[in-house]
Scaffold this motif. Structure first.
Motif, PDB file in Angstrom:
ATOM      1  N   GLY A 394       7.423 -10.045   9.663  1.00 17.15           N
ATOM      2  CA  GLY A 394       8.696  -9.344   9.757  1.00 17.15           C
ATOM      3  C   GLY A 394       8.621  -7.860   9.488  1.00 17.15           C
ATOM      4  N   ILE A 395       7.419  -7.297   9.462  1.00 14.25           N
ATOM      5  CA  ILE A 395       7.280  -5.876   9.120  1.00 14.25           C
ATOM      6  C   ILE A 395       7.833  -5.012  10.248  1.00 14.25           C
ATOM      7  CG2 ILE A 395       5.648  -4.013   8.630  1.00 14.25           C
ATOM      8  CD1 ILE A 395       3.850  -6.116   7.294  1.00 14.25           C
ATOM      9  N   VAL A 396       8.950  -4.359   9.951  1.00 10.95           N
ATOM     10  CA  VAL A 396       9.574  -3.400  10.859  1.00 10.95           C
ATOM     11  C   VAL A 396      10.097  -2.255  10.001  1.00 10.95           C
ATOM     12  CG1 VAL A 396      11.367  -2.979  12.572  1.00 10.95           C
ATOM     13  CG2 VAL A 396      10.272  -5.232  12.461  1.00 10.95           C
ATOM     14  N   GLN A 397       9.679  -1.049  10.318  1.00 15.64           N
ATOM     15  CA  GLN A 397      10.076   0.137   9.552  1.00 15.64           C
ATOM     16  C   GLN A 397       9.936  -0.117   8.042  1.00 15.64           C
ATOM     17  OE1 GLN A 397      14.015   0.703  11.509  1.00 15.64           O
ATOM     18  NE2 GLN A 397      13.200   2.697  12.156  1.00 15.64           N
ATOM     19  N   PRO A 398       8.718  -0.398   7.583  1.00 12.26           N
ATOM     20  CA  PRO A 398       8.510  -0.704   6.170  1.00 12.26           C
ATOM     21  C   PRO A 398       8.804   0.492   5.271  1.00 12.26           C
ATOM     22  CG  PRO A 398       6.411  -0.370   7.276  1.00 12.26           C
ATOM     23  CD  PRO A 398       7.468  -0.386   8.350  1.00 12.26           C
ATOM     24  N   GLN A 399       9.413   0.201   4.140  1.00  4.91           N
ATOM     25  CA  GLN A 399       9.679   1.256   3.154  1.00  4.91           C
ATOM     26  C   GLN A 399       9.045   0.874   1.808  1.00  4.91           C
ATOM     27  OE1 GLN A 399      10.425   4.226   3.530  1.00  4.91           O
ATOM     28  NE2 GLN A 399      12.000   4.608   5.067  1.00  4.91           N
ATOM     29  N   GLY A 400       9.821   0.608   0.771  1.00  3.29           N
ATOM     30  CA  GLY A 400       9.246   0.403  -0.541  1.00  3.29           C
ATOM     31  C   GLY A 400       8.180  -0.682  -0.568  1.00  3.29           C
ATOM     32  N   MET A 401       7.133  -0.454  -1.392  1.00  4.58           N
ATOM     33  CA  MET A 401       6.049  -1.418  -1.540  1.00  4.58           C
ATOM     34  C   MET A 401       5.681  -1.531  -3.013  1.00  4.58           C
ATOM     35  SD  MET A 401       3.662  -0.290   1.726  1.00  4.58           S
ATOM     36  CE  MET A 401       2.531  -1.672   1.543  1.00  4.58           C
ATOM     37  N   SER A 402       5.289  -2.738  -3.434  1.00  3.47           N
ATOM     38  CA  SER A 402       4.881  -2.980  -4.817  1.00  3.47           C
ATOM     39  C   SER A 402       3.785  -4.030  -4.828  1.00  3.47           C
ATOM     40  CB  SER A 402       6.066  -3.474  -5.663  1.00  3.47           C
ATOM     41  OG  SER A 402       7.094  -2.509  -5.744  1.00  3.47           O
ATOM     42  N   ALA A 403       3.014  -4.056  -5.919  1.00  2.05           N
ATOM     43  CA  ALA A 403       1.984  -5.074  -6.114  1.00  2.05           C
ATOM     44  C   ALA A 403       2.170  -5.695  -7.490  1.00  2.05           C
ATOM     45  CB  ALA A 403       0.596  -4.456  -5.986  1.00  2.05           C
ATOM     46  N   ASP A 404       1.720  -6.942  -7.647  1.00  2.00           N
ATOM     47  CA  ASP A 404       1.850  -7.595  -8.946  1.00  2.00           C
ATOM     48  C   ASP A 404       0.470  -7.939  -9.520  1.00  2.00           C
ATOM     49  OD1 ASP A 404       0.977  -9.987  -7.778  1.00  2.00           O
ATOM     50  OD2 ASP A 404       2.984 -10.826  -7.593  1.00  2.00           O
ATOM     51  N   ARG A 405       0.477  -8.488 -10.725  1.00  2.00           N
ATOM     52  CA  ARG A 405      -0.785  -8.765 -11.415  1.00  2.00           C
ATOM     53  C   ARG A 405      -1.585  -9.881 -10.747  1.00  2.00           C
ATOM     54  NH1 ARG A 405       2.931  -7.666 -15.559  1.00  2.00           N
ATOM     55  NH2 ARG A 405       2.333  -5.842 -16.808  1.00  2.00           N
TER      56      ARG A 405
END
Length: 661
Positions: A394-405
């Motif tokens: 579903g990646i369309v015009q991706p904005q914020g991104m985060s990673a977890d432990r």
């Protein structure tokens, strides 16, 4: 001469051994000699006890004395010592006038200089400028017992001190003296003014000027500083405290120039970085790796001329903690085009960047097929994603991104009203997670429990998603109004910036809509605020305002749970009291502004800021995303701005709420 040198080394060793275990010198270290001079605003300073220290380890170690000397009448001294085997050891020098001759008043004058972090000069200069540099760069590692900290924060902070003052000359350092700093901002004049402030005490000696300095630098609820170095550290911690009165005192001793012509609203020291000078164009957001390097997303391909159409940026930037390009940077490939607000570093050290498809007006490229991927880079900058980027989910015009432990990477799909979940950083296993509670998902943050918080710019809501991708509650109310950035604190609460008027340019909104919203800027807009949402999903009844909130965009929470908010206007950053009231001035409440209520921390080095992040040294990094007057052919700003020593350090990479290093 050789015999005299041997006698001096032996005497220094005996003195250190007699002082106790914390001052002992390890056998086998390489002998070294450091010459230097202590100077004040009026010339050389004799009679100072000059001590060379190795900073302590944050695991409980104390600073170690490596050598001592006394400055002669001409201010000169020679330190004989043994150089530590640890190449990461941080060395610093204090010139102390507090241990005066019998019968004389105790002087509160202590000057400082950082010796490590750059090639040692043949002659070390210790003066008011080097003291300001050491105090700000090491502000978050300096306490009553001296300087102590852990890697990489302490080591990077020591290196940053050399961006402010040249310890070989005592002058302003080259990075601060030249563009994009120099006469392009007021920071050089501010550092000189702070040096004049210390000189008011150094020149006068014990008495009223010193008492004034220590009284004015005294932070509410804290112990009064005992000397000039601690006074400068306290000013760095609480830069808005007595700002005008401190300026008036500095004006009494105009030894260093150019100086500020008027009082600042706060004594924050803002340093601009632009890498190689022709790569930064529209920096969107930042993320730090385990060594404290800054990975930076870049909206546009660089061109200094705002009238030349800029197409989408095809590089990701990586700056060292002192603002230079990392080896091989900037990095290309992996399908990257027109990155936006989305960038993160995962638990394995890979950097992930979203291709939003940003480009300037009149760029001939059709971005439609280029705004549907994320790119992955190894720690050395090698692209790990294919030439078209990682697609699907579903990646369309991706904005914020985060990673977890756990290694999961999350992507806010602004153009498809969903988030992408990439477990263990394995793009082959990525899947789309519906977020029916948000429209135009934009900002993301992972909390200590591994939950994802996503802001909905088009729905005035925030959606919570479980670590496994299970949709959680949708939050509304609490003042949520065209929200953008999200940051979680150590207790699992979420802090959300409310722009009030800014439409994210995805879906049925365009960059022109965003530009029109900020046109004819006249002041803070209605609805601009910050919303606190409890870890249970309940928003505070009323949002927080003031403290410099103008057009809030990015949000970051530091190691003390203090909240920092970037503004897409007003040349300012806001600082709010968080849930850890012990880190706030006495009597403050959660959400109350620590930065000056009417202005925030302003700087003429700031333009239109989007991303804000805290590094392991306690520096606040902000992205100058657009120029103050953005021409849409190429509206991008050309720097990132760093507030030196302004915040409590945060370990990196950030994988679920801030923590103490």
């Amino acid at each position: 001469m050789r015999r005299r040198r041997g006698v001096l080394i032996a005497a220094a060793l005996l003195a250190q051994l007699a002082a106790g275990p914390s001052q002992a010198v390890a056998a086998g270290w390489e002998p070294a000699e450091q010459c230097g001079v202590v100077r004040g605003g009026d010339g050389p300073l004799g009679g100072a006890e000059v001590t060379l220290y190795q900073a302590g380890d944050g695991g409980g170690g104390r600073p170690r004395v490596l050598g001592r000397a006394r400055s002669r009448e001409d201010g000169r001294f020679t330190l004989d010592y043994r150089r530590p085997e640890d190449l990461r050891a941080v060395l610093y020098v204090l010139a102390d006038f507090g241990r005066e001759r019998r019968g004389a008043a105790r002087s509160p004058v202590t000057l400082a200089a950082v010796l490590s972090g750059a090639a040692a000069p043949s002659e070390l200069v210790v003066n008011e400028r080097t003291t300001v540099a050491a105090a700000y760069a090491l502000a978050r590692f300096t306490g009553p017992g001296g300087v102590t900290g852990t890697y990489p924060g302490l080591q990077n902070a020591a290196a940053i001190a050399h961006n402010l003052a040249d310890t070989g000359t005592g002058e302003i350092a080259a990075p601060l003296a030249a563009p994009p700093n120099g006469d392009q901002t007021s920071t050089m004049a501010e550092v000189n003014t702070l040096a004049n402030l210390l000189a008011s005490c150094v020149t006068a000696g014990p008495g009223s000027a010193c008492d004034q300095l220590l009284d004015l630098a005294h932070r509410p609820g804290r112990e009064r500083p005992r000397d000039t170095l601690q006074a400068a550290v306290d000013i760095a911690h609480d830069p808005g405290n007595n700002a005008a009165a401190l300026f008036d005192l500095a004006a009494t001793t105009p030894r260093y120039g150019p100086a500020l012509p008027a009082a600042p609203d706060a004594w924050t020291v803002a340093l601009r970085y632009d890498g190689n000078g022709h790569e930064v164009d529209g920096p969107g957001n930042l993320a730090f790796d385990a060594d404290g390097n800054a990975w930076i997303s870049n909206n546009y391909g660089f061109d200094a001329d705002p009238l030349v159409p800029a197409c989408g940026g095809r590089t990701v930037l990586k700056f060292t903690p002192t603002g230079q390009d990392a080896p091989g940077a900037p990095y290309r490939g992996g399908g990257l085009y027109g990155a936006g607000f989305g960038i993160t570093v995962d638990a394995k050290g890979s950097a992930w960047v979203g291709s939003f498809g940003f480009q300037g007006r009149d760029c001939p490229v059709d971005p439609t097929g280029l705004e549907r991927s994320v790119s992955q880079f190894a720690p050395d900058g090698t692209p790990l994603s294919p030439p078209q980027g990682w697609r699907g989910a579903g990646i369309v015009q991706p904005q914020g991104m985060s990673a977890d432990r756990a290694g999961t990477v999350w992507v806010a799909n602004c153009g498809s009203d969903s988030v992408a979940r990439i477990p263990d950083g394995d793009a082959a296993r990525a899947r789309e997670v519906a977020t029916p509670g948000v429209h135009k998902p934009f900002g993301t943050s992972v909390d200590p429990a591994g939950r994802l918080w996503v802001s909905g710019n088009g729905s005035d809501t925030v959606q919570v998603v479980g670590p496994d991708g299970t949709p959680g509650p949708t939050v509304s109310g609490g003042g949520l109004n065209k929200p953008l950035g999200v940051a979680t604190d150590s207790r699992g609460n979420a802090w959300v910036s409310n722009s009030g008027i800014l439409p994210v340019p995805c879906g049925n909104s365009s960059v022109d809509d965003l530009a029109n919203a900020v046109a004819a800027e006249a002041g803070p807009r209605p609805g601009t605020s910050v919303t606190l949402i409890g870890s249970d999903g309940t928003p505070a009844p009323e949002p927080f305002t003031n403290g410099g909130l103008f057009l809030p965009w990015g949000v970051a929470v530091d190691g003390d749970d203090t909240v920092w908010v970037a503004n897409f206007g007003g040349h300012r950053v806001a600082r709010l009291c968080g849930v850890n009231l012990a880190a706030c001035p006495p009597g403050y409440r959660t959400g109350q502004p620590i930065s000056p209520a009417g202005t925030g921390y302003t700087s003429d080095g700031l333009e239109r800021n989007t991303g804000v992040q805290i590094d392991p040294s306690g520096n606040v990094w902000l992205a100058n995303n657009w120029r103050t007057v953005p021409i849409q052919t190429n509206p991008g700003g050309h720097e990132v701005v760093v507030l030196i020593g302004a915040a409590a350090p945060v370990p990196a990479p950030q994988l679920g709420g801030p923590a103490q290093p």
